[in-house]
Design a protein around this motif. Structure first.
Motif, PDB file in Angstrom:
ATOM      1  N   ASP A 221       0.822  -1.252  -0.075  1.00 41.00           N
ATOM      2  CA  ASP A 221      -0.131  -0.027   0.042  1.00 41.00           C
ATOM      3  C   ASP A 221       0.957   1.249  -0.105  1.00 41.00           C
ATOM      4  OD1 ASP A 221      -1.699   2.110   0.539  1.00 41.00           O
ATOM      5  OD2 ASP A 221      -2.770   0.998   2.026  1.00 41.00           O
ATOM      6  N   PRO A 222       0.963   1.941  -1.145  1.00 38.50           N
ATOM      7  CA  PRO A 222       1.643   3.312  -1.119  1.00 38.50           C
ATOM      8  C   PRO A 222       1.430   4.180   0.203  1.00 38.50           C
ATOM      9  CG  PRO A 222       0.595   2.753  -3.296  1.00 38.50           C
ATOM     10  CD  PRO A 222       0.081   2.002  -2.307  1.00 38.50           C
ATOM     11  N   ARG A 223       0.480   4.110   0.904  1.00 37.24           N
ATOM     12  CA  ARG A 223       0.104   5.017   1.865  1.00 37.24           C
ATOM     13  C   ARG A 223       0.932   4.496   3.185  1.00 37.24           C
ATOM     14  NH1 ARG A 223      -6.206   4.376   2.437  1.00 37.24           N
ATOM     15  NH2 ARG A 223      -5.454   2.259   2.210  1.00 37.24           N
ATOM     16  N   ALA A 342      -4.861  10.731  10.033  1.00 36.44           N
ATOM     17  CA  ALA A 342      -6.133  10.089  10.268  1.00 36.44           C
ATOM     18  C   ALA A 342      -6.927  10.298   9.111  1.00 36.44           C
ATOM     19  CB  ALA A 342      -6.747  10.312  11.469  1.00 36.44           C
ATOM     20  N   ARG A 343      -6.642  11.336   8.332  1.00 38.25           N
ATOM     21  CA  ARG A 343      -7.553  11.580   7.221  1.00 38.25           C
ATOM     22  C   ARG A 343      -6.635  11.953   5.751  1.00 38.25           C
ATOM     23  NH1 ARG A 343     -12.497  12.798   8.071  1.00 38.25           N
ATOM     24  NH2 ARG A 343     -13.355  13.054  10.231  1.00 38.25           N
ATOM     25  N   CYS A 344      -7.250  11.524   4.727  1.00 30.56           N
ATOM     26  CA  CYS A 344      -6.478  11.657   3.626  1.00 30.56           C
ATOM     27  C   CYS A 344      -5.771  12.852   3.238  1.00 30.56           C
ATOM     28  CB  CYS A 344      -7.283  11.229   2.299  1.00 30.56           C
ATOM     29  SG  CYS A 344      -6.328  11.416   0.785  1.00 30.56           S
ATOM     30  N   PRO A 345      -4.565  13.301   3.009  1.00 30.35           N
ATOM     31  CA  PRO A 345      -3.814  14.524   2.968  1.00 30.35           C
ATOM     32  C   PRO A 345      -4.552  15.350   1.725  1.00 30.35           C
ATOM     33  CG  PRO A 345      -2.190  12.874   3.382  1.00 30.35           C
ATOM     34  CD  PRO A 345      -3.406  12.305   3.211  1.00 30.35           C
ATOM     35  N   VAL A 346      -5.069  14.596   0.769  1.00 31.14           N
ATOM     36  CA  VAL A 346      -5.556  15.219  -0.287  1.00 31.14           C
ATOM     37  C   VAL A 346      -7.056  15.647  -0.311  1.00 31.14           C
ATOM     38  CG1 VAL A 346      -6.257  14.977  -2.732  1.00 31.14           C
ATOM     39  CG2 VAL A 346      -3.895  13.978  -1.873  1.00 31.14           C
ATOM     40  N   ALA A 349     -10.744  12.335   3.529  1.00 31.66           N
ATOM     41  CA  ALA A 349     -11.652  11.380   3.763  1.00 31.66           C
ATOM     42  C   ALA A 349     -10.889  10.851   5.181  1.00 31.66           C
ATOM     43  CB  ALA A 349     -11.630  10.488   2.578  1.00 31.66           C
ATOM     44  N   ASP A 350     -11.827  10.325   5.866  1.00 33.55           N
ATOM     45  CA  ASP A 350     -11.409   9.515   7.353  1.00 33.55           C
ATOM     46  C   ASP A 350     -11.019   8.246   6.755  1.00 33.55           C
ATOM     47  OD1 ASP A 350     -11.247   8.006   9.702  1.00 33.55           O
ATOM     48  OD2 ASP A 350     -13.285   8.316  10.302  1.00 33.55           O
ATOM     49  N   CYS A 351      -9.867   7.760   7.192  1.00 39.24           N
ATOM     50  CA  CYS A 351      -9.033   6.760   6.715  1.00 39.24           C
ATOM     51  C   CYS A 351      -9.009   5.740   7.998  1.00 39.24           C
ATOM     52  CB  CYS A 351      -7.687   6.954   6.067  1.00 39.24           C
ATOM     53  SG  CYS A 351      -8.064   7.895   4.536  1.00 39.24           S
ATOM     54  N   ARG A 360     -12.862   3.405   0.662  1.00 39.84           N
ATOM     55  CA  ARG A 360     -11.415   4.040   0.657  1.00 39.84           C
ATOM     56  C   ARG A 360     -11.455   4.817  -0.469  1.00 39.84           C
ATOM     57  NH1 ARG A 360      -6.375   4.284  -1.952  1.00 39.84           N
ATOM     58  NH2 ARG A 360      -4.871   3.103  -1.164  1.00 39.84           N
ATOM     59  N   CYS A 361     -10.826   6.312  -0.219  1.00 40.23           N
ATOM     60  CA  CYS A 361     -10.622   7.313  -1.177  1.00 40.23           C
ATOM     61  C   CYS A 361      -9.553   6.580  -2.351  1.00 40.23           C
ATOM     62  CB  CYS A 361     -10.294   8.577  -0.662  1.00 40.23           C
ATOM     63  SG  CYS A 361      -8.603   8.803  -0.105  1.00 40.23           S
TER      64      CYS A 361
END
Length: 394
Positions: A221-223, A342-346, A349-351, A360-361
């Motif tokens: 997962d790149p994240r 905790a949220r997508c930097p872009v 969205a709550d992750c 998932r965004c």
């Protein structure tokens, strides 16, 4: 351990709720063959090892078979178990990705029923797909995890996503009367007799002098990926102090590993002290190199988990949510540094996964960029100086 859930009330000991800590009393009689379903990635297989060791000690004469993947089979080739063998499962909805072939699947289950399994253990998620899979094996007894909407097994424990996977597996093993083994609650994988990571590197033209540091900058997962330039900075600092730094990865990670080497080498007088073997090692060779390393620096990834199981000291960068499920439990040999996003930097969205209905965004930006390079470097230096020696089984 929490109270055991039985499919039929008549199967439960009369005092199961009050005597729940006497794990051994729940052992099944006449168990000779055990099948364990765990058909995910490398880390998934390694997370199941504490449960496999627990089952081995509870049923010492049993043959333990993991129903897994070809990668698991390759990892165990020539290696003392448990498990005693790995049988790859065919593609199956929710169990193993791929094009499902009904006749192939039917033939697989016919072979498995012929094996005469006495106990089938489901360690593959919440059970919506894996519990029916386990039921088709024809075992006399079935145990595993279960979400409320999953098919029942003979004995189950609730599946809740945020739980350490080592402990989850041990809870399932306890359903069969298996307490944690002498190896404890973390993964332990035996070395292949005679395997040498130093010899593997020598064949690749890399001579190791001084401490051996292995770096894995990838993650599925790149994240979960810490920036390559941070790995490079840590690699350069350790190499400048005399360590041999080897960057590992699969073929798809070759460019990423090359970037780490190139960036690290710009600040070194001897560029040869940082080298990449990405895409050059098979799984057995990778395991040998990881096993011989003095410390492995990585993201939350299969190679990090493999190094951990082999007894190698590790420094890892984790997203905080993944630490709950896949992080080491101890700190004498394993240090972790956390990204708290905790949220997508872009898109924001709550992750966290706390909302089951949230999708998932589509963004893959790293969740761990806030981990400072110096913290990882300091942990690596501390482990190189103070980590107790590994004592893996042989």
């Amino acid at each position: 351990m929490p109270p055991i859930s039985y499919a039929g009330a008549s199967e439960a000991p009369a005092d199961a709720a009050t005597d729940r800590f006497d794990i051994a009393r729940h052992r099944f009689p006449d168990i000779h063959r055990i099948a364990v379903l765990r058909a995910g990635g490398m880390g998934d297989f390694l997370f199941a090892l504490p449960a496999l060791h627990a089952l081995r000690e509870a049923y010492p004469e049993c043959e333990i078979t993991v129903l897994g993947t070809p990668m698991h089979e390759a990892l165990m080739r020539g290696r003392p178990g448990p498990p005693d063998r790995v049988i790859p499962v065919p593609p199956s909805d929710g169990v193993r990705p791929g094009l499902v072939n009904a006749s192939e699947t039917d033939a697989f289950f016919a072979r498995m029923r012929d094996c005469g399994f006495d106990l089938a253990v489901q360690l593959h998620g919440g059970g919506r797909n894996s519990n029916p899979f386990v039921q088709r094996l024809g075992a006399r007894h079935t145990i595993g995890t279960r979400t409320p909407d999953a098919a029942r097994l003979d004995r189950t424990t609730p599946y809740l996503y945020y739980q350490n996977e080592f402990v989850r597996g041990l809870e399932v093993a306890a359903l069969a009367g298996a307490a944690p083994s002498r190896y404890g609650c973390e993964p332990v994988l035996a070395r292949v007799p005679g395997a040498s990571g130093i010899e593997v590197l020598a064949k690749a033209g890399i001579a190791v002098a001084g401490a051996l540091v292995v770096v894995h900058p990838g993650a599925t997962d790149p994240r979960r990926r810490w920036p390559a330039d941070r790995f490079a900075r840590v690699a350069a600092e350790l190499a400048a102090e005399g360590a041999a730094v080897i960057v590992v990865g699969d073929e798809g990670e070759r460019a990423l590993c090359d970037a780490v080497v190139e960036t690290a080498s710009r600040s070194l007088l001897s560029a040869s002290r940082v080298a990449s073997v990405a895409g050059l090692l098979d799984l057995g060779e990778l395991a040998a190199v990881l096993g011989d390393a003095d410390v492995v620096i990585a993201n939350d990834s299969g190679p990090r988990h493999l190094a951990h199981a082999l007894g190698t000291a590790t420094v890892a960068v984790y997203w905080v949510g993944n630490l709950i499920n896949a992080g080491p439990l101890t700190r004498a040999r394993h240090r972790v540094h956390l990204g708290w996003t905790a949220r997508c930097p872009v898109c924001g969205a709550d992750c966290t996964g706390m909302d089951p209905a949230a999708a998932r965004c589509e963004h893959d930006e790293s969740f761990v960029t806030d981990v400072p390079w110096r913290d990882v470097y300091d942990s690596a230096r501390q482990l190189l100086a103070t980590a107790p020696p590994a004592t893996p089984p042989t």
